[in-house]
Design an enzyme around this catalytic site. Structure first.
Site, mmCIF file in Angstrom:
data_model
loop_
_atom_site.group_PDB
_atom_site.id
_atom_site.type_symbol
_atom_site.label_atom_id
_atom_site.label_comp_id
_atom_site.label_asym_id
_atom_site.label_seq_id
_atom_site.Cartn_x
_atom_site.Cartn_y
_atom_site.Cartn_z
ATOM 1 N N SER A 144 74.146 -3.992 -33.072
ATOM 2 C CA SER A 144 73.754 -5.123 -32.471
ATOM 3 C C SER A 144 73.435 -5.308 -31.119
ATOM 4 O O SER A 144 72.336 -4.540 -30.873
ATOM 5 C CB SER A 144 74.923 -6.239 -32.969
ATOM 6 O OG SER A 144 74.452 -7.495 -32.923
ATOM 7 N N GLU A 238 68.433 -9.999 -42.717
ATOM 8 C CA GLU A 238 69.156 -10.088 -41.288
ATOM 9 C C GLU A 238 68.127 -11.247 -40.499
ATOM 10 O O GLU A 238 66.714 -10.895 -40.571
ATOM 11 C CB GLU A 238 69.099 -8.911 -40.321
ATOM 12 C CG GLU A 238 70.406 -8.199 -40.932
ATOM 13 C CD GLU A 238 70.837 -6.972 -39.904
ATOM 14 O OE1 GLU A 238 71.078 -7.332 -38.818
ATOM 15 O OE2 GLU A 238 70.752 -5.719 -40.286
#
Length: 295
Positions: A144, A238
């Site tokens: 991330s 995502e």
């Protein structure tokens, strides 16, 4: 897709994402992140934490190859997360790869906005080199925001002529200008990250006077001369899908050998759910093999 992954995606969509939409500020986000890690992420047996004099947490689980190491940067949107929140996953990665993992607790925004995390990453690298590791002894990794930080460090090292052996990143956040189309296209498909909060997150991280396109926070706009092999793993649903896809393309244009693994339904950084879903273990096995083969 396993039944366990189906259940996880449903739980994230109906329980976790609504909670993230309501969370009030970085302090609550940090507390929630650490609490979730303690309750959900499964720590493998024999995990060992070692803190050296520079305060860099090292994680090992079982026998490790001497003189080789993974330098790992945790996720959490630059405002949350720690070596402890990610210890279970990193312990499993150490076990699978036979490598020690160095996981710095870099300074978090908004108290320490950019480029504080980047400066800490550079300092962590310098500490490993001063400790006797050669650049070719180190694989850099992250997830991330930590994946974006790892890539920003990679650019710095490539431009300095001292690249690591390789880099892997799980669902990296690479573009704080928020120009990726998947932020809109996958806004309802992403079971985990609420796109409505991402502009607020950028405001916490990027101070006045700094551009969101600065390569220290947005490696999508960085240079990568003589780049080592890179592995990127991310999910098709995502909101950061286009960050990852464009990052892979940018690295290839720079001459890097890039491997990608795209999962059709797995959530953001599904690797953290090792022990709950088989997809996490398989992906960690692939990362462990990639790290070993490049050291």
């Amino acid at each position: 897709m396993s039944r366990a992954l189906n259940l996880l995606v449903a739980g994230l969509r109906h329980l976790v994402r609504p909670r993230l939409q309501r969370v009030k500020g970085p302090e609550e986000a940090r507390a929630s992140f650490e609490r979730t890690a303690r309750l959900v992420f499964q720590t493998p047996p024999y995990l060992c934490h070692i803190a050296d004099r520079a305060g860099l947490d090292r994680i090992r689980c079982g026998p490790c190859t001497p003189g080789k190491i993974i330098l790992y940067f945790h996720g959490g949107g630059y405002i949350a997360g720690s070596s402890k929140s990610h210890a279970a996953m990193l312990g499993r990665l150490s076990r699978l790869s036979g490598l020690e993992v160095c996981a710095p607790d870099y300074p978090l925004a908004p108290e320490h906005p950019a480029p504080a995390a980047f400066d800490a990453a550079v300092a962590a690298w310098a500490h490993l080199i001063a400790s006797g590791y050669a650049p070719s002894d180190v694989v850099i990794g992250g997830d991330s925001a930590g994946g974006g930080l790892a890539l920003a460090l990679l650019s710095h090292l490539c431009r300095a002529g001292t690249p690591p052996a390789a880099l892997f990143a799980m669902s990296p956040w690479c573009d704080l200008t928020l120009s990726g189309e998947s932020l809109t296209r996958n806004a309802d498909r992403d079971p985990f990250l609420p796109v409505a909060r991402i502009r607020e997150l950028v405001d916490y991280v990027v101070p006045a006077g700094m551009q969101p396109a600065d390569p220290r926070v947005s490696p999508l706009f960085a240079a990568f001369p003589d780049c080592p092999p890179v592995l990127l793993q991310y999910g098709e649903t995502e909101i950061l899908f286009d960050d990852c896809r464009r990052m892979a393309e940018h690295l290839r244009v720079s001459g890097a050998e890039v491997s990608e693994y795209l999962h059709p339904t797995a959530p953001h950084v599904w690797h953290l759910f090792d022990g709950w879903i088989p997809e996490a273990r398989r992906s960690l096995c692939d990362i462990a093999y990639f790290a070993r083969m490049n050291l």
